[in-house]
Write a protein that holds these residues in place. Sequence first.
Motif, PDB file in Angstrom:
ATOM      1  N   TYR B 154     -21.535-102.787  33.143  1.00 55.51           N
ATOM      2  CA  TYR B 154     -20.222-103.387  33.344  1.00 55.51           C
ATOM      3  C   TYR B 154     -19.181-102.306  33.573  1.00 55.51           C
ATOM      4  CZ  TYR B 154     -22.103-107.793  31.556  1.00 55.51           C
ATOM      5  OH  TYR B 154     -22.815-108.930  31.386  1.00 55.51           O
ATOM      6  N   ILE B 157     -19.573-100.673  37.065  1.00 51.60           N
ATOM      7  CA  ILE B 157     -19.052-101.493  38.162  1.00 51.60           C
ATOM      8  C   ILE B 157     -17.536-101.482  38.136  1.00 51.60           C
ATOM      9  CG2 ILE B 157     -18.944-103.820  39.100  1.00 51.60           C
ATOM     10  CD1 ILE B 157     -21.750-104.267  38.060  1.00 51.60           C
ATOM     11  N   LEU B 232      -9.425-106.253  38.964  1.00 50.42           N
ATOM     12  CA  LEU B 232     -10.885-106.245  39.124  1.00 50.42           C
ATOM     13  C   LEU B 232     -11.598-105.231  38.246  1.00 50.42           C
ATOM     14  CD1 LEU B 232      -9.843-106.978  42.367  1.00 50.42           C
ATOM     15  CD2 LEU B 232     -12.243-107.469  42.296  1.00 50.42           C
ATOM     16  N   GLU B 236     -11.857-109.747  33.073  1.00 52.66           N
ATOM     17  CA  GLU B 236     -12.417-110.230  31.812  1.00 52.66           C
ATOM     18  C   GLU B 236     -13.563-111.204  32.025  1.00 52.66           C
ATOM     19  OE1 GLU B 236     -10.654-113.220  29.809  1.00 52.66           O
ATOM     20  OE2 GLU B 236     -12.103-113.005  28.206  1.00 52.66           O
ATOM     21  N   SER B 237     -13.417-112.082  33.005  1.00 53.28           N
ATOM     22  CA  SER B 237     -14.434-113.115  33.132  1.00 53.28           C
ATOM     23  C   SER B 237     -15.696-112.600  33.824  1.00 53.28           C
ATOM     24  CB  SER B 237     -13.871-114.311  33.906  1.00 53.28           C
ATOM     25  OG  SER B 237     -13.451-113.914  35.174  1.00 53.28           O
ATOM     26  N   GLU B 238     -15.612-111.447  34.463  1.00 57.28           N
ATOM     27  CA  GLU B 238     -16.801-110.953  35.143  1.00 57.28           C
ATOM     28  C   GLU B 238     -17.418-109.760  34.421  1.00 57.28           C
ATOM     29  OE1 GLU B 238     -14.898-110.021  38.748  1.00 57.28           O
ATOM     30  OE2 GLU B 238     -14.206-112.074  38.925  1.00 57.28           O
ATOM     31  N   LEU B 239     -16.572-108.778  34.124  1.00 61.96           N
ATOM     32  CA  LEU B 239     -17.096-107.510  33.609  1.00 61.96           C
ATOM     33  C   LEU B 239     -16.807-107.322  32.129  1.00 61.96           C
ATOM     34  CD1 LEU B 239     -16.031-105.204  36.539  1.00 61.96           C
ATOM     35  CD2 LEU B 239     -18.232-106.213  36.136  1.00 61.96           C
ATOM     36  N   VAL B 240     -16.564-108.418  31.410  1.00 71.21           N
ATOM     37  CA  VAL B 240     -16.260-108.385  29.973  1.00 71.21           C
ATOM     38  C   VAL B 240     -14.950-107.638  29.734  1.00 71.21           C
ATOM     39  CG1 VAL B 240     -17.127-107.942  27.684  1.00 71.21           C
ATOM     40  CG2 VAL B 240     -18.717-108.481  29.508  1.00 71.21           C
TER      41      VAL B 240
ATOM     42  N   HIS C  13     -21.327-113.574  26.954  1.00 71.72           N
ATOM     43  CA  HIS C  13     -20.474-113.156  28.057  1.00 71.72           C
ATOM     44  C   HIS C  13     -19.311-114.131  28.113  1.00 71.72           C
ATOM     45  CE1 HIS C  13     -19.232-112.493  32.238  1.00 71.72           C
ATOM     46  NE2 HIS C  13     -19.759-111.298  32.107  1.00 71.72           N
ATOM     47  N   PRO C  14     -18.113-113.626  28.398  1.00 73.80           N
ATOM     48  CA  PRO C  14     -16.951-114.527  28.322  1.00 73.80           C
ATOM     49  C   PRO C  14     -17.009-115.738  29.245  1.00 73.80           C
ATOM     50  CG  PRO C  14     -16.285-112.283  28.861  1.00 73.80           C
ATOM     51  CD  PRO C  14     -17.722-112.252  28.627  1.00 73.80           C
ATOM     52  N   SER C  15     -17.732-115.679  30.338  1.00 63.15           N
ATOM     53  CA  SER C  15     -17.597-116.801  31.270  1.00 63.15           C
ATOM     54  C   SER C  15     -18.918-117.459  31.603  1.00 63.15           C
ATOM     55  CB  SER C  15     -16.918-116.343  32.545  1.00 63.15           C
ATOM     56  OG  SER C  15     -17.677-115.332  33.122  1.00 63.15           O
ATOM     57  N   ILE C 351     -19.403-115.669  39.372  1.00 61.58           N
ATOM     58  CA  ILE C 351     -18.668-116.326  38.296  1.00 61.58           C
ATOM     59  C   ILE C 351     -17.859-117.496  38.849  1.00 61.58           C
ATOM     60  CG2 ILE C 351     -16.972-115.948  36.474  1.00 61.58           C
ATOM     61  CD1 ILE C 351     -19.566-114.424  36.086  1.00 61.58           C
TER      62      ILE C 351
END
Lengths: 142, 366, 366, 127
Positions: B154, B157, B232, B236-240, C13-15, C351
Amino acid sequence: MIDVSVISEKFNIEVNETKIICNCDIIRLLEFLKNTPEYNFNMLTSIVAVDMISGIELIYQLYSTSNNIILNVSKIIENNLAQSVVEVFKSAYFDECEIYDMFGINFEGNNKIKRLFMPESWIGHPLLKSYKNEDMRLAWNE
Amino acid sequence: MNYLYFLYIQFLLNHNIPKIFGDITFPFIPFCIVAAMIIFVVLVLVLLERKVLALFTQRKGPNRVGPWGMFQTIADAIKLLCKQNIDILGSDKFLFNIAPIVVFVPVMMLWGIIPYSSEFVFMNFSVSVLLYISIAALPVIGIILSGYASNSKYSLIGAMRSGAQIISYELPIMFVLLSIVALSSSMNLKDIVYSQLGEGAILCWHVFPCIVGFIIIFICMLAELNRCPFDLPEAESELVAGYNTEYSGMRFALFFLAEYALMFIMAAFLATLFWGGYLPITGKYISEIFFSDNQFLPVFIYFEQFFWLMIKTFILVFLFMLVRATLPRLGTQSLMKLSWYLLLPLSMINFIVIIIFKYFIEGGVL
Amino acid sequence: MNKIIKLNVGPQHPSTHGVLRLITELDGEKILSVEPVVGYLHRGMEKLAENRSYLQYLPMVDRVDYLGSFFTSYAYCNAVEKLLFVEVPKRAEYIRMLCMELNRIASHLLWLGTFMLDLGASSPLFYCFRDREVILSLFEELTGQRMMYNYFVFGGVRHDVSDDWLCKVSSFIANLPKSISDYEKIITENPIFLDRTLNKGILKPQTALQFSVTGPNLRASGVEVDYRKVMPYSVYGDVDFVISESNRCDSYARYLVRIQEMKTSLDIVKQAVLYLKNNSDNYLTKINSLNLKIPEGEYTSYVESSRGLLNCYIKSDGSPKPYRVKWRTGSYYSVQVLPELVKGLNYNDLIAVFGSLDVIMPEVDR
Amino acid sequence: MFLNKLKAIIEGHFTVFKHSFKKRITQEYPEVKQDLPENFRGVPDWYAEKCIACKICEKVCPANAVRIEKGVDNVKFGLNLSKCIICGNCAYNCPKNAIIMSKNYETAVASKSLLIIEKNSKDNNYE
């Protein structure tokens, strides 16, 4: 309800009031039901497995979006080996994995079969009537 | 700065301490002022952001610790300081530890460059704009280091995204800055502020000839700050949590501090370039009316100038927060497209238009 | 060197909307393959039924889908009633329909909020929760609890609705369209939102049928199947409503269909309130549910829940306990189709597309 | 086209900004508590004088959380709150209304053993 006499001539089936019982090759029957325009059962809503003690009954619940009819096809499995219908309906993959997980039925033709809900190391198949969990570590097993 | 320096030397001479001592120790004073200001402003900003986001969503925000929730951020800061610094297995320890510092130090340097008032300019160079933009690009090195050293995918990326983002959004900033430099014929921030001084008060601000440039640089600043809709690298919703997923305790606090300090100083920078910096919105200093015969009038004016800059900065920060509350996050590809296809050509055109404007309206480019 | 990154998204994971694990293979940011791993929330809903009497199992069915408790509750009660050949009074059916439609709105509101959070916009989440809270308060007043209602019983509903409650419902449905238009102002036309959703995650009608995707996801693919209309259960045959449908097939279509469906539900609620205010009738057919023994047989109930077709299969062998209960839920098949939708897209589209499918994990794992 | 996009973005910002003038919806929980509706389901309460020890509650409980023991001249009631799912089945099916769902929903305790409630009709520790 649909007229099943055509099918019963072609295939060796009995007709129950809620479902038709298939004694033949399930893939051929489902393909026939799917591809015949007058039925056009293009959706396999789910596969229900029921432990009948003597064997395991698989109920394929079909739905036709164009004709708006439902049909339940039942097939009784006796030696824990069934034919996979993933080729016909891709949605069957999770269903078959679940049935393998819960009832211990192997599906011929489904190469990627695995336990879906229970951990891989789980012993036994929980939804069988004969299943008894003796793992005392589990809190709910008191 | 001269006034402060003069006062300091006077103070030392009164106590019979040689001037050379004063010359050596004097730089510590601006440093301490900046350090104290960073801590204070960040504490206020974090609270403000939470309060403002709550405002937009019909909530109350933090209101338990102290009156109006004022000590909430202090409590959070103390909590972060007390937390354990976790060492990640398989991480590059040295780089992992140094990354937050690499992010934080350039941000702190930036705070010295901004002219807070005609007196409080801690680092006054003839090329401060250039210096500013080169230092502002440094934190990304720390971000890439943190992503590389964390041994987490994470983080990696997130760091990759951050690198790509900064590279593509630096260029439009450059072109807009060039047009500002052309408008004011100087690279010194103080001179840029002076060039916005005139009869028309607000109308002399650079934001009016360069409105397109302002919008472009506002968007690019959002990207440089990793704030929504360009968050990006820490989506938060993708890469914590993106590049700082693996950080905890004080190291995380440094990232956090740097982020908010950078946000504030970017807003101050924008206000300086476009909104007349420390010049009053009213066109005339209020102190001049009330304390016209006071001998400390210059001191009052210095502080009033600081006050005006703060007001402009906080309006910009408020805008940053409003954007954050509303917009969803951009996709990775449209992020690049926005910069290379839209903002960069637009900023170039803007630059040419400004040069022409300067040549014909104000007579001569220099 | 291997360029492919294998990324474990989840189970924490958040999402991932619960505890879903997606084994993702990335080439840079491009997705090569996704493999969903489910089962982290398995509670053995079907095994629990076999050890409990019909009445004991009744409160548990609410837990199959905690965002649409009324749907699962209805599916179970309906199957039991059909096996017992019990007529349910019309008033009870209207109350049930009213509850289900309000539940659908609540469920879609939560979906909208979390979907926007997945995309990175924070404010809509709070607005959606604000409106959902009103519905939950209405449910609390009617049933006694906010999420686990245990309100439908065999033969009707537990108690009658009061006129006061109906007035509250009508004032709520008068206010909701304003909120929905607010969401649409923030979201529908937003270029960033359009960029993230248009032509992303295209679910062709053929693929949707192959993977047995139902509900709003199927209707967004242009297949007009709504079990409320094609196989009217409850009193859906008596009310007028339109099926919302779109043939764009992408995430944006799924958003549009759900927004439209909320408005449709409002229409149905309006009609139900009107009926309940004007007609009084018995709300419960009394059955001895304490020692309930169901004659041998099997029945599958078809319910259009907010996440697709909900089937409850009950097989009875004449004993007080169900022989077999099987739940067929919408999310279960939506998870399965995810790898097809995201192949070749970017990581952050994974996501966004997953969010647009409206998957909740308790329904998948049961 | 471009102007449309700009208009949509500005409209969105304005809509969000508009909400800052609306009423706050936060409820400051421990100080301000929500009004509970009449038939709110909280922790089950047992009233010994009404209980006839018919054990229906035991029978209908989905989680085996209720226990009724009939002694010679008393009735013992046991409730395991760590198992109880507060479904209300016991209260709804009680023929004498001896179990009533109370308005108490704050069940957090320091120790798990405190979740097991035991009452005896002989001790007058009930109300």
